[in-house]
Design a protein around this motif. Structure first.
Motif, PDB file in Angstrom:
ATOM      1  N   ASP A   1       0.946  -1.106   0.035  1.00  0.00           N
ATOM      2  CA  ASP A   1       0.037  -0.080   0.115  1.00  0.00           C
ATOM      3  C   ASP A   1       0.848   1.293  -0.025  1.00  0.00           C
ATOM      4  OD1 ASP A   1      -2.132   1.371  -0.126  1.00  0.00           O
ATOM      5  OD2 ASP A   1      -2.587   1.034   2.204  1.00  0.00           O
ATOM      6  N   GLY A   2       0.574   2.191  -0.785  1.00  0.00           N
ATOM      7  CA  GLY A   2       1.389   3.646  -0.641  1.00  0.00           C
ATOM      8  C   GLY A   2       2.665   3.329  -1.748  1.00  0.00           C
ATOM      9  N   THR A   3       2.711   2.228  -2.242  1.00  0.00           N
ATOM     10  CA  THR A   3       3.691   2.285  -3.446  1.00  0.00           C
ATOM     11  C   THR A   3       3.238   1.747  -4.692  1.00  0.00           C
ATOM     12  OG1 THR A   3       4.502  -0.022  -3.191  1.00  0.00           O
ATOM     13  CG2 THR A   3       5.673   1.380  -2.106  1.00  0.00           C
ATOM     14  N   PHE A   4       3.627   1.940  -5.842  1.00  0.00           N
ATOM     15  CA  PHE A   4       2.869   1.916  -7.235  1.00  0.00           C
ATOM     16  C   PHE A   4       4.123   1.313  -8.223  1.00  0.00           C
ATOM     17  CE2 PHE A   4      -0.782   3.274  -9.744  1.00  0.00           C
ATOM     18  CZ  PHE A   4      -0.304   2.935 -10.971  1.00  0.00           C
ATOM     19  N   ILE A   5       4.045   0.075  -8.097  1.00  0.00           N
ATOM     20  CA  ILE A   5       5.238  -0.617  -9.111  1.00  0.00           C
ATOM     21  C   ILE A   5       4.589  -0.542 -10.477  1.00  0.00           C
ATOM     22  CG2 ILE A   5       6.578  -2.368  -9.656  1.00  0.00           C
ATOM     23  CD1 ILE A   5       6.000  -3.596  -7.020  1.00  0.00           C
ATOM     24  N   TYR A   6       5.177   0.163 -11.370  1.00  0.00           N
ATOM     25  CA  TYR A   6       4.561   0.755 -12.617  1.00  0.00           C
ATOM     26  C   TYR A   6       5.142   0.020 -13.820  1.00  0.00           C
ATOM     27  CZ  TYR A   6       8.330   4.042 -13.489  1.00  0.00           C
ATOM     28  OH  TYR A   6       9.489   4.679 -13.594  1.00  0.00           O
ATOM     29  N   LEU A   7       4.443   0.073 -15.056  1.00  0.00           N
ATOM     30  CA  LEU A   7       4.929  -0.532 -16.484  1.00  0.00           C
ATOM     31  C   LEU A   7       4.127   0.213 -17.441  1.00  0.00           C
ATOM     32  CD1 LEU A   7       3.689  -3.531 -17.694  1.00  0.00           C
ATOM     33  CD2 LEU A   7       3.585  -3.497 -15.086  1.00  0.00           C
TER      34      LEU A   7
ATOM     35  N   ALA B   1       1.596   8.452  -4.701  1.00  0.00           N
ATOM     36  CA  ALA B   1       2.850   7.808  -4.822  1.00  0.00           C
ATOM     37  C   ALA B   1       3.863   8.765  -5.637  1.00  0.00           C
ATOM     38  CB  ALA B   1       2.960   6.290  -5.587  1.00  0.00           C
ATOM     39  N   THR B   2       3.562   9.399  -6.528  1.00  0.00           N
ATOM     40  CA  THR B   2       4.451  10.358  -7.300  1.00  0.00           C
ATOM     41  C   THR B   2       4.690  11.370  -6.214  1.00  0.00           C
ATOM     42  OG1 THR B   2       2.971   9.915  -9.050  1.00  0.00           O
ATOM     43  CG2 THR B   2       4.515  11.985  -9.235  1.00  0.00           C
ATOM     44  N   GLU B   3       3.853  11.847  -5.411  1.00  0.00           N
ATOM     45  CA  GLU B   3       4.261  12.911  -4.460  1.00  0.00           C
ATOM     46  C   GLU B   3       5.511  12.438  -3.295  1.00  0.00           C
ATOM     47  OE1 GLU B   3       0.602  15.270  -3.671  1.00  0.00           O
ATOM     48  OE2 GLU B   3       1.490  15.416  -1.693  1.00  0.00           O
TER      49      GLU B   3
ATOM     50  N   GLY C   1      -9.812   1.256 -10.620  1.00  0.00           N
ATOM     51  CA  GLY C   1      -9.233   2.402 -11.679  1.00  0.00           C
ATOM     52  C   GLY C   1      -9.095   3.442 -11.049  1.00  0.00           C
ATOM     53  N   ALA C   2     -10.011   3.817 -10.438  1.00  0.00           N
ATOM     54  CA  ALA C   2      -9.910   5.334  -9.714  1.00  0.00           C
ATOM     55  C   ALA C   2      -9.141   5.562  -8.508  1.00  0.00           C
ATOM     56  CB  ALA C   2     -11.465   5.766  -9.159  1.00  0.00           C
ATOM     57  N   ALA C   3      -9.038   4.216  -7.817  1.00  0.00           N
ATOM     58  CA  ALA C   3      -8.106   4.008  -6.753  1.00  0.00           C
ATOM     59  C   ALA C   3      -6.522   4.324  -7.231  1.00  0.00           C
ATOM     60  CB  ALA C   3      -8.055   2.532  -5.911  1.00  0.00           C
ATOM     61  N   ALA C   4      -6.495   3.357  -8.410  1.00  0.00           N
ATOM     62  CA  ALA C   4      -4.831   3.158  -9.062  1.00  0.00           C
ATOM     63  C   ALA C   4      -4.855   4.859  -9.730  1.00  0.00           C
ATOM     64  CB  ALA C   4      -4.940   2.625 -10.265  1.00  0.00           C
ATOM     65  N   ILE C   5      -5.741   5.634  -9.980  1.00  0.00           N
ATOM     66  CA  ILE C   5      -5.332   7.037 -10.587  1.00  0.00           C
ATOM     67  C   ILE C   5      -4.948   7.894  -9.165  1.00  0.00           C
ATOM     68  CG2 ILE C   5      -6.376   9.182 -11.335  1.00  0.00           C
ATOM     69  CD1 ILE C   5      -7.760   7.253 -13.482  1.00  0.00           C
ATOM     70  N   SER C   6      -5.713   7.638  -8.048  1.00  0.00           N
ATOM     71  CA  SER C   6      -5.430   8.413  -6.920  1.00  0.00           C
ATOM     72  C   SER C   6      -4.020   7.956  -6.311  1.00  0.00           C
ATOM     73  CB  SER C   6      -6.522   8.741  -5.928  1.00  0.00           C
ATOM     74  OG  SER C   6      -6.884   7.353  -5.377  1.00  0.00           O
ATOM     75  N   ASP C   7      -3.917   6.858  -6.152  1.00  0.00           N
ATOM     76  CA  ASP C   7      -2.549   6.146  -5.905  1.00  0.00           C
ATOM     77  C   ASP C   7      -1.356   6.525  -6.598  1.00  0.00           C
ATOM     78  OD1 ASP C   7      -4.268   4.774  -3.946  1.00  0.00           O
ATOM     79  OD2 ASP C   7      -3.864   2.652  -4.564  1.00  0.00           O
ATOM     80  N   ARG C   8      -1.559   6.734  -8.026  1.00  0.00           N
ATOM     81  CA  ARG C   8      -0.320   7.054  -8.533  1.00  0.00           C
ATOM     82  C   ARG C   8       0.069   8.432  -8.251  1.00  0.00           C
ATOM     83  NH1 ARG C   8      -0.639   7.615 -15.056  1.00  0.00           N
ATOM     84  NH2 ARG C   8      -2.475   8.980 -14.707  1.00  0.00           N
ATOM     85  N   ALA C   9      -1.044   9.388  -7.941  1.00  0.00           N
ATOM     86  CA  ALA C   9      -0.815  10.887  -7.581  1.00  0.00           C
ATOM     87  C   ALA C   9      -0.068  10.834  -6.300  1.00  0.00           C
ATOM     88  CB  ALA C   9      -2.189  11.418  -7.328  1.00  0.00           C
TER      89      ALA C   9
END
Ligand code: GAL
Length: 425
Positions: A300-306, A372-374, A362-370
């Motif tokens: 939680d709080g991390t976003f492993i992306y590709l 995690a970016t911060e 999907g909405a959770a992923a969008i806010s989690d990305r924001a």
């Protein structure tokens, strides 16, 4: 959905082989009125998503010549691509991960998309993480469709509700509930025993146990102390333990068949990137009603992306180049990005798309990305070709696969294989 058609492109002539003559030893070939598109999107959810782009292009006068190569994670398609490039006959557009974009760009094979990027303001709207791959030394050479999150856990709501209804948020909690299920004869884990899927699970466990800094040190920095640490050995031991909760038929199972086990309530949990949601969608299952999504335990709080990008091989033919440019423009079109990503289970590569159209995951992923970016907790996926070049990734995958398939290999041995493998590159 409304796509914006480009008035500049009417009839598209495509000349694949002739166009790459400057870079590859190919002779001339007849012009065709289509774009050859190579990809590995053959599951129900993947094909459903790809249709969005296909239809958008066709409505704009560009015929789609499909060159699908089945095999999750592109294991087969990327090999076919290598052979086609070596033969001087690359497709017009190829689905790539970040590291393939870098590799083919460094070999001088990808075209320049800067004019389009400036006109469409990609610097401002494209995820900065993805720009690191799509834009190299100031030149855009690829265009991302999406951003996928690697570290998801999916669960059958029916089964979960029989066990308290809570998604476990640590690996200890996961083992606890999985043990209860096992005791009742319920299968805790839907697992696909293929190298790339096991690699993803292993990476989830590494981040879930030891956090984002550990990931960065080990998989981005390749720091030897971290790679040989007791923590890393415990990642291997925990991975072996998690695998013991799968059924005996897991070996070589395709990822979408593992997802189907959760869709059909035959297994409780599945660890897979959010392309799994594309399968729930085509099965007409709803998040929070039929299935539940949450970050893999401890992540939680991390976003492993590709991400998936189109790499466009350089062409000289003007009409061919225009067709590629139009395809790139369509891929970043806000309506295409929205509909495509809803179907794919991913989130847009654009940062300016309204989350309201997306479901709860999907909405959770969008806010989690924001978030995690911060927080600085966006992590490039090692298993999914973003953290390291192909050869380095391969060293990890070989060690993980050997460990998963042979219980005589200890965690110490596995770590040593990584160290030796890296030293031999
Ligand atoms: C990934 C790809 C995803 C999905 C998955 C399974 O590598 O980025 O879009 O298709 O493979 O095939």
């Amino acid at each position: 959905m409304k796509y914006t058609a480009n008035p500049r492109v009417s009839i598209i002539k495509w000349a694949t082989a002739t166009g790459v003559a400057a870079l590859m030893s190919v002779s001339s070939a007849a012009a065709q009125e289509s774009v050859e598109v190579m990809h590995w999107w053959t599951s129900g959810g993947e094909a459903n998503a790809l249709n969005v782009l296909k239809e958008a292009l066709e409505s704009d006068g560009i015929a789609w010549e499909d060159a699908a190569v089945a095999g999750g994670s592109g294991t087969n398609a990327l090999q076919v691509l290598q052979a086609r490039v070596a033969a001087g006959d690359p497709p017009a557009a190829m689905q790539m991960h970040g590291q393939q974009v870098i590799e083919y760009r460094d070999a001088g094979l990808l075209g320049d998309l800067n004019e389009l990027a400036a006109a469409e303001n990609w610097d401002a709207v494209m995820s900065p993480d993805l720009q690191n791959y799509a834009k190299r030394d100031g030149t855009y050479v690829a265009v991302p469709f999406n951003m996928h999150r690697h570290n998801w856990m999916w669960a059958s709501k029916e089964i979960l509700d029989n066990y308290g209804g809570e998604m476990p948020d640590t690996w200890d909690a996961w083992f606890e509930v999985a043990d209860e299920m096992k005791a009742d004869g319920v299968l805790p884990l839907a697992h696909g025993g293929q190298a790339w899927q096991e690699f993803m699970l292993w990476e989830d466990i590494a981040v879930g146990l030891y956090g984002p800094d550990f990931h960065t040190r080990a998989f981005v920095g390749l720091d030897k102390t971290t790679l040989t640490s007791d923590e890393m050995k415990n990642v291997f031991e925990t991975f072996r333990k998690v695998l013991s909760y799968a059924d005996p038929n897991a070996s070589n199972r395709d990822w979408n068949l593992a997802t189907a086990m959760v869709i059909e309530d035959q297994a409780a949990f599945h660890f897979m990137g959010d392309w799994a949601k594309g399968e729930f969608i085509v099965a007409e299952k709803e998040a929070d009603t039929d299935y539940v999504c949450a970050p893999a335990p401890g992540t939680d709080g991390t976003f492993i992306y590709l991400a998936d990008y189109w790499g466009f091989f350089s062409v000289r033919d003007e009409e061919a180049r225009k067709a590629q440019t139009e395809m790139a423009r369509m891929t970043m079109d806000p309506a295409v990005q929205t509909e495509f990503n809803i179907r794919k289970g991913s989130i847009p590569a654009r940062m300016d798309i309204d989350a309201a159209a997306f479901d709860v995951c999907g909405a959770a992923a969008i806010s989690d990305r924001a978030e995690a970016t911060e927080q600085g907790t966006m992590l490039p996926s090692l298993a999914q070709n973003h953290a390291q070049p192909r050869e380095v990734r391969g060293v990890f995958e070989d060690a993980i696969t050997a460990f998963a398939n042979d219980t005589s290999i200890s965690a110490d041995d596995a770590v040593q294989r990584i160290v030796d493998g890296l030293a031999s590159l």
